[in-house]
Design a protein around this motif. Structure first.
Motif, mmCIF file in Angstrom:
data_model
loop_
_atom_site.group_PDB
_atom_site.id
_atom_site.type_symbol
_atom_site.label_atom_id
_atom_site.label_comp_id
_atom_site.label_asym_id
_atom_site.label_seq_id
_atom_site.Cartn_x
_atom_site.Cartn_y
_atom_site.Cartn_z
ATOM 1 N N LEU A 1 13.680 37.739 -38.953
ATOM 2 C CA LEU A 1 12.882 38.357 -39.500
ATOM 3 C C LEU A 1 13.568 38.731 -41.337
ATOM 4 C CD1 LEU A 1 10.126 40.594 -40.284
ATOM 5 C CD2 LEU A 1 11.488 42.575 -39.340
ATOM 6 N N GLY A 2 14.962 38.713 -40.641
ATOM 7 C CA GLY A 2 15.547 39.314 -42.290
ATOM 8 C C GLY A 2 15.448 38.392 -42.687
ATOM 9 N N VAL A 3 15.461 37.003 -42.682
ATOM 10 C CA VAL A 3 15.448 35.493 -43.757
ATOM 11 C C VAL A 3 14.051 35.642 -43.979
ATOM 12 C CG1 VAL A 3 16.028 33.621 -43.642
ATOM 13 C CG2 VAL A 3 17.228 34.709 -42.595
ATOM 14 N N ILE A 4 13.296 35.606 -43.829
ATOM 15 C CA ILE A 4 11.408 35.559 -43.893
ATOM 16 C C ILE A 4 11.463 36.215 -44.683
ATOM 17 C CG2 ILE A 4 9.101 35.776 -42.840
ATOM 18 C CD1 ILE A 4 9.850 34.823 -40.166
ATOM 19 N N VAL A 5 11.535 38.211 -44.799
ATOM 20 C CA VAL A 5 11.316 38.531 -45.894
ATOM 21 C C VAL A 5 12.011 38.427 -47.540
ATOM 22 C CG1 VAL A 5 12.018 40.895 -46.790
ATOM 23 C CG2 VAL A 5 11.258 41.003 -43.870
ATOM 24 N N LEU A 6 14.022 38.157 -46.907
ATOM 25 C CA LEU A 6 14.331 37.656 -48.234
ATOM 26 C C LEU A 6 13.785 36.556 -48.789
ATOM 27 C CD1 LEU A 6 16.714 37.713 -49.995
ATOM 28 C CD2 LEU A 6 17.655 35.829 -48.206
ATOM 29 N N LEU A 7 12.841 35.303 -48.495
ATOM 30 C CA LEU A 7 12.591 34.373 -48.862
ATOM 31 C C LEU A 7 10.775 34.690 -48.997
ATOM 32 C CD1 LEU A 7 13.355 31.463 -46.728
ATOM 33 C CD2 LEU A 7 14.276 32.034 -48.346
ATOM 34 N N LEU A 8 10.826 35.544 -48.966
ATOM 35 C CA LEU A 8 8.564 35.675 -49.182
ATOM 36 C C LEU A 8 9.452 36.880 -50.552
ATOM 37 C CD1 LEU A 8 5.881 36.393 -48.502
ATOM 38 C CD2 LEU A 8 6.288 37.956 -46.871
ATOM 39 N N ILE A 9 10.014 37.410 -50.110
ATOM 40 C CA ILE A 9 10.756 38.289 -52.017
ATOM 41 C C ILE A 9 10.598 37.168 -53.476
ATOM 42 C CG2 ILE A 9 12.172 40.286 -53.294
ATOM 43 C CD1 ILE A 9 11.705 41.897 -50.174
ATOM 44 N N LEU A 10 11.536 36.427 -52.646
ATOM 45 C CA LEU A 10 11.929 35.393 -54.129
ATOM 46 C C LEU A 10 10.456 34.944 -53.972
ATOM 47 C CD1 LEU A 10 15.282 34.055 -52.302
ATOM 48 C CD2 LEU A 10 14.621 35.615 -54.416
ATOM 49 N N ARG A 11 10.192 34.153 -53.287
ATOM 50 C CA ARG A 11 8.522 32.959 -53.152
ATOM 51 C C ARG A 11 7.509 34.605 -54.236
ATOM 52 N NH1 ARG A 11 4.801 31.813 -55.595
ATOM 53 N NH2 ARG A 11 3.481 30.111 -54.212
ATOM 54 N N LEU A 12 7.565 35.909 -53.725
ATOM 55 C CA LEU A 12 6.638 36.052 -54.917
ATOM 56 C C LEU A 12 6.779 36.769 -56.509
ATOM 57 C CD1 LEU A 12 5.797 39.281 -52.049
ATOM 58 C CD2 LEU A 12 4.032 37.940 -52.839
ATOM 59 N N GLY A 13 8.510 36.549 -56.345
ATOM 60 C CA GLY A 13 9.215 36.594 -57.598
ATOM 61 C C GLY A 13 8.557 35.366 -58.555
ATOM 62 N N THR A 14 7.989 34.413 -57.740
ATOM 63 C CA THR A 14 7.721 33.499 -58.335
ATOM 64 C C THR A 14 5.405 32.369 -58.425
ATOM 65 O OG1 THR A 14 7.566 31.578 -57.123
ATOM 66 C CG2 THR A 14 9.454 31.647 -58.302
ATOM 67 N N VAL A 15 5.581 34.563 -58.077
ATOM 68 C CA VAL A 15 3.845 34.203 -58.109
ATOM 69 C C VAL A 15 3.367 33.562 -59.290
ATOM 70 C CG1 VAL A 15 3.515 36.504 -59.492
ATOM 71 C CG2 VAL A 15 2.144 35.678 -57.402
ATOM 72 N N GLY B 1 8.921 45.525 -56.793
ATOM 73 C CA GLY B 1 7.342 46.855 -55.535
ATOM 74 C C GLY B 1 8.008 46.009 -54.286
ATOM 75 N N ALA B 2 8.120 44.204 -54.141
ATOM 76 C CA ALA B 2 8.043 44.032 -53.137
ATOM 77 C C ALA B 2 9.180 44.289 -52.473
ATOM 78 C CB ALA B 2 7.790 42.630 -52.723
ATOM 79 N N ASN B 3 10.078 43.932 -53.104
ATOM 80 C CA ASN B 3 11.796 44.718 -52.085
ATOM 81 C C ASN B 3 11.022 46.863 -52.213
ATOM 82 O OD1 ASN B 3 14.795 44.433 -51.973
ATOM 83 N ND2 ASN B 3 14.725 45.958 -52.941
ATOM 84 N N TRP B 4 10.728 47.284 -52.609
ATOM 85 C CA TRP B 4 10.468 48.230 -52.331
ATOM 86 C C TRP B 4 10.148 48.128 -51.090
ATOM 87 C CZ3 TRP B 4 5.831 50.891 -52.066
ATOM 88 C CH2 TRP B 4 6.428 52.740 -51.577
ATOM 89 N N LEU B 5 8.613 48.260 -51.258
ATOM 90 C CA LEU B 5 8.170 47.636 -49.935
ATOM 91 C C LEU B 5 8.569 47.546 -48.468
ATOM 92 C CD1 LEU B 5 5.152 48.351 -48.699
ATOM 93 C CD2 LEU B 5 4.573 45.880 -49.562
ATOM 94 N N ALA B 6 9.475 46.097 -48.659
ATOM 95 C CA ALA B 6 10.212 45.992 -47.700
ATOM 96 C C ALA B 6 11.072 46.809 -46.886
ATOM 97 C CB ALA B 6 11.112 45.010 -47.309
ATOM 98 N N LYS B 7 12.229 47.802 -47.283
ATOM 99 C CA LYS B 7 12.997 49.204 -47.792
ATOM 100 C C LYS B 7 11.659 49.748 -46.728
ATOM 101 C CE LYS B 7 17.022 48.063 -50.407
ATOM 102 N NZ LYS B 7 17.922 48.753 -51.387
ATOM 103 N N ARG B 8 10.701 50.468 -47.279
ATOM 104 C CA ARG B 8 9.853 50.718 -46.487
ATOM 105 C C ARG B 8 9.365 51.327 -45.171
ATOM 106 N NH1 ARG B 8 7.862 55.159 -50.152
ATOM 107 N NH2 ARG B 8 7.217 56.309 -47.939
ATOM 108 N N LEU B 9 9.362 49.679 -45.137
ATOM 109 C CA LEU B 9 8.910 49.398 -43.259
ATOM 110 C C LEU B 9 9.891 49.348 -42.629
ATOM 111 C CD1 LEU B 9 5.904 46.922 -44.483
ATOM 112 C CD2 LEU B 9 5.909 48.613 -44.005
ATOM 113 N N GLY B 10 11.193 49.236 -42.520
ATOM 114 C CA GLY B 10 12.050 49.312 -41.852
ATOM 115 C C GLY B 10 13.374 47.817 -42.325
ATOM 116 N N THR B 11 12.995 47.256 -42.656
ATOM 117 C CA THR B 11 14.354 45.920 -42.790
ATOM 118 C C THR B 11 14.623 46.078 -44.522
ATOM 119 O OG1 THR B 11 12.141 44.634 -44.361
ATOM 120 C CG2 THR B 11 12.290 44.693 -42.494
ATOM 121 N N ARG B 12 15.560 45.792 -44.517
ATOM 122 C CA ARG B 12 16.513 44.972 -45.288
ATOM 123 C C ARG B 12 16.601 44.382 -46.973
ATOM 124 N NH1 ARG B 12 21.991 41.856 -43.626
ATOM 125 N NH2 ARG B 12 22.898 42.916 -45.336
ATOM 126 N N GLY B 13 15.986 43.971 -47.401
ATOM 127 C CA GLY B 13 14.875 43.501 -49.012
ATOM 128 C C GLY B 13 15.707 42.652 -48.862
#
Length: 302
Positions: free
Chosen positions: A217-231, A288-300
């Motif tokens: 999950l940690g790696v998935i969230v990390l890569l998803l946030i980076l991918r959203l940055g290039t939306v 925004g994605a990093n903030w949401l990830a932390k609110r959901l309990g992951t490291r972001g």
């Protein structure tokens, strides 16, 4: 107690700083210094007059962007392609990594992984040519359709199928390369967790759901946030190569707009404003994605 000077604190780690210095210098020269060129977005810039000689126009370039119908069409195409790639192309390496991880034969696992990540090293020019030979009007698929009496069709020139075609090309080219990162994440999951889950009666799917995916999950969230940055970035070369086949209405995105309007059309200020808009939106999405990830309990991300 006197504060220890910074240079004294850095001295014991001087060799560490020496090794990271080339990487820091690379980003300073090629990433941070070019940011100063964003001033062009607020000018009626001409390369012949230079930054000093180009008149300042304020927010005029940004106003032109939001009133230009071509920008609206390019933005819509960009968001559609980016959404399809996030929904389908992003999970594809995860699924492939899980499937390969379930293979008992390590030799077969490595062979399949080697085969599927080879397309990553092929240029988009070659990739588009290969797909043209398969799905084009004179390609292999049309030959098979003609053999069974079905009318010919050219998926490569059909604007309605273009978003799905681009997504499929990205998956085919990058799915194997993406599995490398997820295999690294899988290697960090202790085998004891799988053994405990098996003793408790968990089947293969439950072990994946309750052990494997939480471990990744940690790696998935990390890569998803980076991918959203290039939306707002969906692949310049891939789309430019196929734009003539399907038309600008289907293949014009922000990156190709910047190229045609700025580099070829001479609208440097407008193109720079579009690029700056992309950067600002990407930064906001990452935060925004990093903030949401932390609110959901992951490291972001940070």
């Amino acid at each position: 107690m006197a504060r220890v000077p910074l240079w004294r604190r850095m001295a014991p780690l001087r060799w560490h700083y020496l090794f990271i210095a080339p990487g820091v210098l690379f980003f300073v020269v090629f990433a941070y210094v070019p940011l100063l060129g964003n001033v062009v977005a607020f000018q009626d810039y001409s390369p012949f007059r230079g930054i000093d000689g180009s008149p300042f126009v304020g927010w005029a370039n940004f106003a032109a962007i939001f009133t230009d119908p071509e920008v609206g069409r390019a933005l819509t195409n960009t968001l559609v392609l980016s959404a399809l790639q996030i929904v389908f192309a992003f999970p594809a390496p995860i699924i492939l990594a899980l499937l390969l991880n379930s293979l008992l034969s390590v030799r077969l696992q490595r062979f399949v992984q080697s085969v599927v990540y080879l397309p990553h090293f092929i240029s988009w020019v070659v990739v588009v040519a290969i797909w043209q030979e398969v799905l084009g009007g004179a390609g292999m698929v049309n030959d098979l359709l003609g053999a069974i009496g079905v009318g010919p069709t050219s998926i490569m020139t059909n604007p309605d199928w273009f978003p799905q075609l681009v997504t499929a090309q990205v998956i085919w080219k990058e799915i194997g390369w993406g599995t490398i990162i997820f295999f690294a994440a899988l290697s960090t999951i202790p085998n004891e967790l799988y053994e405990s889950a098996a003793i408790d009666g968990a089947g293969a799917m439950r072990r994946i759901w309750h052990v494997t995916l939480p471990g990744m999950l940690g790696v998935i969230v990390l890569l998803l946030i980076l991918r959203l940055g290039t939306v707002l970035t969906v692949g310049f070369e891939q789309l430019l190569l196929q734009q003539n086949a399907v038309g600008r209405d289907a293949a014009q995105v922000l990156d190709t707009f910047v190229y045609f309007r700025g580099v070829l059309g001479g609208g440097w200020g407008l193109a720079a404003a579009a690029g700056l808009f992309k950067g600002v939106v990407g930064t906001i999405v990452v935060l925004g994605a990093n903030w949401l990830a932390k609110r959901l309990g992951t490291r972001g991300l940070f």
